[in-house]
Design an enzyme around this catalytic site. Sequence first.
Site, PDB file in Angstrom:
ATOM      1  N   HIS A 108     -19.046   7.006 -28.521  1.00  0.00           N
ATOM      2  CA  HIS A 108     -18.342   6.760 -29.788  1.00  0.00           C
ATOM      3  C   HIS A 108     -19.029   7.432 -30.963  1.00  0.00           C
ATOM      4  CE1 HIS A 108     -16.171   2.919 -28.152  1.00  0.00           C
ATOM      5  NE2 HIS A 108     -15.685   4.040 -27.670  1.00  0.00           N
ATOM      6  N   GLY A 174     -23.316  -6.402 -22.964  1.00  0.00           N
ATOM      7  CA  GLY A 174     -23.113  -6.674 -24.383  1.00  0.00           C
ATOM      8  C   GLY A 174     -21.861  -6.056 -24.956  1.00  0.00           C
TER       9      GLY A 174
HETATM   10  N1  APR Z   1     -26.731 -10.559 -25.930  1.00  0.00           N
HETATM   11  C1  APR Z   1     -25.746 -10.173 -25.088  1.00  0.00           C
HETATM   12  N2  APR Z   1     -24.448 -10.066 -25.439  1.00  0.00           N
HETATM   13  C2  APR Z   1     -24.151 -10.363 -26.724  1.00  0.00           C
HETATM   14  C3  APR Z   1     -25.115 -10.771 -27.669  1.00  0.00           C
HETATM   15  C4  APR Z   1     -26.454 -10.868 -27.221  1.00  0.00           C
HETATM   16  N3  APR Z   1     -27.444 -11.247 -28.032  1.00  0.00           N
HETATM   17  N4  APR Z   1     -24.485 -11.008 -28.847  1.00  0.00           N
HETATM   18  C5  APR Z   1     -23.181 -10.749 -28.640  1.00  0.00           C
HETATM   19  N5  APR Z   1     -22.973 -10.373 -27.368  1.00  0.00           N
HETATM   20  C6  APR Z   1     -21.698  -9.975 -26.735  1.00  0.00           C
HETATM   21  C7  APR Z   1     -20.506 -10.771 -27.192  1.00  0.00           C
HETATM   22  O1  APR Z   1     -20.338 -11.917 -26.376  1.00  0.00           O
HETATM   23  C8  APR Z   1     -19.358  -9.772 -27.012  1.00  0.00           C
HETATM   24  O2  APR Z   1     -18.771  -9.881 -25.724  1.00  0.00           O
HETATM   25  O3  APR Z   1     -21.455  -8.642 -27.126  1.00  0.00           O
HETATM   26  C9  APR Z   1     -20.046  -8.405 -27.151  1.00  0.00           C
HETATM   27  C10 APR Z   1     -19.713  -7.685 -28.444  1.00  0.00           C
HETATM   28  O4  APR Z   1     -18.345  -7.373 -28.409  1.00  0.00           O
HETATM   29  P1  APR Z   1     -17.723  -6.525 -29.614  1.00  0.00           P
HETATM   30  O5  APR Z   1     -18.145  -7.102 -30.907  1.00  0.00           O
HETATM   31  O6  APR Z   1     -16.238  -6.377 -29.309  1.00  0.00           O
HETATM   32  O7  APR Z   1     -18.432  -5.099 -29.529  1.00  0.00           O
HETATM   33  P2  APR Z   1     -18.142  -3.949 -28.474  1.00  0.00           P
HETATM   34  O8  APR Z   1     -17.686  -4.496 -27.172  1.00  0.00           O
HETATM   35  O9  APR Z   1     -19.319  -3.052 -28.480  1.00  0.00           O
HETATM   36  O10 APR Z   1     -16.897  -3.153 -29.148  1.00  0.00           O
HETATM   37  C11 APR Z   1     -16.465  -2.010 -28.479  1.00  0.00           C
HETATM   38  O11 APR Z   1     -14.929  -1.560 -30.281  1.00  0.00           O
HETATM   39  O12 APR Z   1     -14.534  -1.527 -32.527  1.00  0.00           O
HETATM   40  C12 APR Z   1     -14.839  -0.737 -31.447  1.00  0.00           C
HETATM   41  O13 APR Z   1     -15.991   1.302 -31.586  1.00  0.00           O
HETATM   42  C13 APR Z   1     -16.173  -0.064 -31.657  1.00  0.00           C
HETATM   43  O14 APR Z   1     -17.792   0.501 -29.958  1.00  0.00           O
HETATM   44  C14 APR Z   1     -17.008  -0.559 -30.483  1.00  0.00           C
HETATM   45  C15 APR Z   1     -15.955  -1.007 -29.485  1.00  0.00           C
END
Ligand code: APR
Length: 230
Positions: A108, A174
């Site tokens: 990304h 994560g």
């Molecule tokens: N340890 C492990 N997992 C965690 C922690 C932690 N300390 N804190 C949060 N999480 C998990 C949450 O439970 C959730 O499932 O991380 C995940 C974060 O999810 P999102 O906020 O949706 O982020 P992500 O999955 O990276 O988003 C994907 O969406 O908006 C776009 O480009 C953006 O790259 C991003 C993509």
Amino acid sequence: MSEHDKIVILTGAGLSAESGLSTFRDEGGLWAQHRIEDVATPDAFSKDPALVLDFYNKRRAQAAAAHPNAAHYALADLQQNHPGEVILITQNVDDLLEKAGAQPIHMHGALASALCFHCENRWAFTGDMHQTTPCPACGRQTVRPDIVWFGEMPYCMDDILTHLETCTLFASIGTSGRVYPAAGFAQLAQDIGAQTIELNMEATSPQFHARRIGPATDTLPKWVSDLLQR
Ligand code: APR
């Protein structure tokens, strides 16, 4: 050593949460503070470039001040010490994996990089980006964050798909698994017979063969130590 000769790992914002960087969809996350259509699409940038540049300037400053956590170091350890190939694909745009000594594929994009939308030059970038920031190659003031916005094609997809087609273990770490194509990687790996595991704060899909629930700074060091059979 683990029996896996090729491990492909996908990481999301949860990997950097304990380093103080906001996730997107957790309570109070980035998409609770900003509308995607205002800050993370090509239309948003053409409509209000100053707002978009400010959004990424703030995130670039936060990422620059952040430090890798035990989960980043565990992934660097695995990549450096596993006998087989370890491919780290990150959806994250921070450079905490690099700071920990890992070499990720940024599907990304990256906050520490700038892109010229005139000549497509890409260069390492720190500090604040402005509409007047010149491209060092063509000199034009046509700079944008080197981030893959919604509606744009993620980077390195050919390489990523080749890695998924040849892996023996796929780990999702994560990430909420809500954004494609990353959200489809586990199924692709499973279709070619790879084992799949999810390390996250909560289960996101029943499809994984295995799961370790908890904060990444707790689950990852243990998982890596099991893989390296220390
Ligand atoms: N340890 C492990 N997992 C965690 C922690 C932690 N300390 N804190 C949060 N999480 C998990 C949450 O439970 C959730 O499932 O991380 C995940 C974060 O999810 P999102 O906020 O949706 O982020 P992500 O999955 O990276 O988003 C994907 O969406 O908006 C776009 O480009 C953006 O790259 C991003 C993509």
